[in-house]
Design an enzyme around this catalytic site. Structure first.
Site, PDB file in Angstrom:
ATOM      1  N   ASN A 110      56.196  35.763  41.336  1.00  0.00           N
ATOM      2  CA  ASN A 110      55.169  35.018  40.971  1.00  0.00           C
ATOM      3  C   ASN A 110      54.746  34.761  39.982  1.00  0.00           C
ATOM      4  OD1 ASN A 110      52.429  33.179  41.361  1.00  0.00           O
ATOM      5  ND2 ASN A 110      51.622  34.067  42.666  1.00  0.00           N
ATOM      6  N   LYS A 133      53.164  33.104  38.529  1.00  0.00           N
ATOM      7  CA  LYS A 133      51.411  32.338  38.022  1.00  0.00           C
ATOM      8  C   LYS A 133      51.406  31.435  36.304  1.00  0.00           C
ATOM      9  CE  LYS A 133      49.819  36.408  40.711  1.00  0.00           C
ATOM     10  NZ  LYS A 133      48.837  37.239  41.071  1.00  0.00           N
ATOM     11  N   HIS A 143      48.704  30.366  47.953  1.00  0.00           N
ATOM     12  CA  HIS A 143      48.344  31.734  47.746  1.00  0.00           C
ATOM     13  C   HIS A 143      46.816  31.839  47.630  1.00  0.00           C
ATOM     14  CE1 HIS A 143      48.075  34.829  44.298  1.00  0.00           C
ATOM     15  NE2 HIS A 143      48.863  35.090  44.676  1.00  0.00           N
ATOM     16  N   GLU A 180      45.030  33.009  45.337  1.00  0.00           N
ATOM     17  CA  GLU A 180      43.781  32.471  43.794  1.00  0.00           C
ATOM     18  C   GLU A 180      43.955  30.747  43.937  1.00  0.00           C
ATOM     19  OE1 GLU A 180      46.858  33.631  40.998  1.00  0.00           O
ATOM     20  OE2 GLU A 180      45.710  35.774  41.985  1.00  0.00           O
ATOM     21  N   GLU A 240      49.636  39.806  51.948  1.00  0.00           N
ATOM     22  CA  GLU A 240      49.150  39.795  50.711  1.00  0.00           C
ATOM     23  C   GLU A 240      47.472  40.114  50.835  1.00  0.00           C
ATOM     24  OE1 GLU A 240      51.619  37.613  46.692  1.00  0.00           O
ATOM     25  OE2 GLU A 240      49.691  36.840  47.549  1.00  0.00           O
ATOM     26  N   GLY A 270      46.635  42.403  41.727  1.00  0.00           N
ATOM     27  CA  GLY A 270      46.567  42.557  40.401  1.00  0.00           C
ATOM     28  C   GLY A 270      45.845  43.765  39.967  1.00  0.00           C
ATOM     29  N   SER A 322      50.128  44.622  43.949  1.00  0.00           N
ATOM     30  CA  SER A 322      51.190  45.262  43.057  1.00  0.00           C
ATOM     31  C   SER A 322      51.865  45.560  43.399  1.00  0.00           C
ATOM     32  CB  SER A 322      49.590  45.906  43.750  1.00  0.00           C
ATOM     33  OG  SER A 322      48.673  46.190  43.121  1.00  0.00           O
TER      34      SER A 322
HETATM   35  P1  PGA Z   1      50.354  41.589  42.091  1.00  0.00           P
HETATM   36  O1  PGA Z   1      50.510  39.525  42.595  1.00  0.00           O
HETATM   37  O2  PGA Z   1      51.741  41.761  42.514  1.00  0.00           O
HETATM   38  O3  PGA Z   1      50.181  41.363  40.134  1.00  0.00           O
HETATM   39  O4  PGA Z   1      49.263  42.408  42.168  1.00  0.00           O
HETATM   40  C1  PGA Z   1      50.616  39.381  43.809  1.00  0.00           C
HETATM   41  C2  PGA Z   1      51.074  37.868  44.323  1.00  0.00           C
HETATM   42  O5  PGA Z   1      49.480  37.742  43.858  1.00  0.00           O
HETATM   43  O6  PGA Z   1      51.509  37.200  44.697  1.00  0.00           O
END
Ligand code: PGA
Length: 242
Positions: free
Chosen positions: A9, A11, A96, A98, A165, A171, A204
Site C-alpha cells: 500500500n 499510500k 483503510h 486513514e 490492521e 506506521g 509495521s
Molecule cells: P505500515 O502501513 O506498514 O507502514 O505500518 C500499513 C498500512 O497502513 O496498510
C-alpha cells in the site's frame, strides 16, 4: 486452500518516474517467488496506468486505494470501478483506517464501496482494526466485529480479502505480537460465512518480521505500507520463508 496475498500500500507516495524506477528494481526480484502467493501493488491513481503498462504480462497485480460506489456521476474527486478496471486494476483497498480517520469513511460508505467493487469485478481488500484506546478499553473485538457486521452487509464473501490492521501498529514500528494478530484473525474468520476468505495482517510489517508473521496459521498474507516503497525490502517480504 486459502490464497496468500502480499500487497503493498503505497499510500500517497511515488510519482510515475519513481514508479518506473521501483518496478525496474522489484520485478526481477519476485519473478521466482513461490507460485502460492499473489503479489499486488496498490498505488496512487496517477501511477496506475504506467504500472499497468510496465507490468503487462507479469505476475504482479495492480490495486487501487479507493473506489466510489456509483458507476459515474457528479462526485468530484472520486473514481469508479469501471475506470479502474479499464486500465488493468484488479484489487482495491476499501476502508483503510486513514480513509476512516481523515476522510469521513464510515462502515456504511465502506459497505457501498465494497458492493460496487464486487459487482464491477474488482477484488476488495477490506481493512478493519481498532485504535489503541479501543484496545486498552478491552473493546478491540467489539469494534472489529461491528466493522465486519456493517461493512459486509450484502457482500459476496467468495470475492473478498480482509486485512486486520490494528491502527496503533500502522506506521509506528510497533507491530502487534504475532500470536495476538493470529488470534484476532481467527476471531475475524469466526464471523465470516466463508472460511476461505484470505485474512492479511497489516501494521509495521517489515523484512525482519514477515517470516514470523506468515508462520501464523490464521494469517494469509500482509498489507504493507512503508516497507513496500523500497524494492529490495518489499521483495524480501514477498519472498518470505515459509
Ligand atoms: P505500515 O502501513 O506498514 O507502514 O505500518 C500499513 C498500512 O497502513 O496498510
Amino acid at each position: 486452500m486459502r490464497k496468500i496475498i502480499l500487497a503493498g500500500n503505497w499510500k500517497m507516495f511515488k510519482t510515475q518516474a519513481e514508479t518506473i524506477e521501483f518496478v525496474q528494481g522489484f520485478k526481477s526480484l519476485v519473478d521466482d517467488a513461490p507460485v502460492d502467493r499473489d503479489i499486488v501493488l496498490c498505488v496512487p491513481f496517477t501511477d496506475l496506468a504506467i504500472l499497468s503498462k510496465t507490468l503487462h504480462g507479469s505476475r504482479i497485480q495492480i490495486g487501487a486505494q479507493n473506489v466510489h460506489w456509483a458507476e459515474n456521476g457528479a462526485y468530484t474527486g472520486e473514481i469508479s470501478a469501471t475506470m479502474l478496471l479499464e486500465i488493468g486494476v484488479r484489487y482495491v483497498i476499501i476502508g483503510h483506517s486513514e480513509r476512516r480517520q481523515f476522510f469521513g469513511e464510515t462502515n456504511e460508505t465502506v459497505n457501498f464501496r465494497l458492493r460496487a467493487a464486487q459487482v464491477a469485478g474488482l477484488k476488495p481488500i477490506l481493512c478493519v482494526g481498532e485504535t489503541k484506546q479501543e484496545r486498552d478499553a478491552g473493546n478491540a473485538e467489539a469494534v472489529i466485529f461491528e466493522q465486519l457486521a456493517k461493512g459486509l452487509l450484502g457482500v459476496d464473501q467468495t470475492n473478498l480479502v480482509i486485512a486486520y490492521e490494528p491502527i496503533w501498529a500502522i506506521g509506528t514500528g510497533d507491530t502487534c505480537e504475532v500470536t495476538e494478530a493470529n488470534r484476532i484473525c481467527g476471531a475475524i474468520r469466526s464471523k465470516l460465512n466463508n472460511s476461505d476468505v484470505p485474512i492479511q495482517y497489516g501494521g509495521s510489517v517489515k523484512s525482519e518480521n514477515i517470516d514470523q508473521i506468515m508462520a501464523q496459521p490464521e494469517i494469509d498474507g500482509a498489507l504493507v505500507g512503508g516497507a513496500s516503497l523500497e524494492p529490495e525490502m518489499f521483495a524480501r517480504i514477498v519472498n518470505y520463508k515459509a
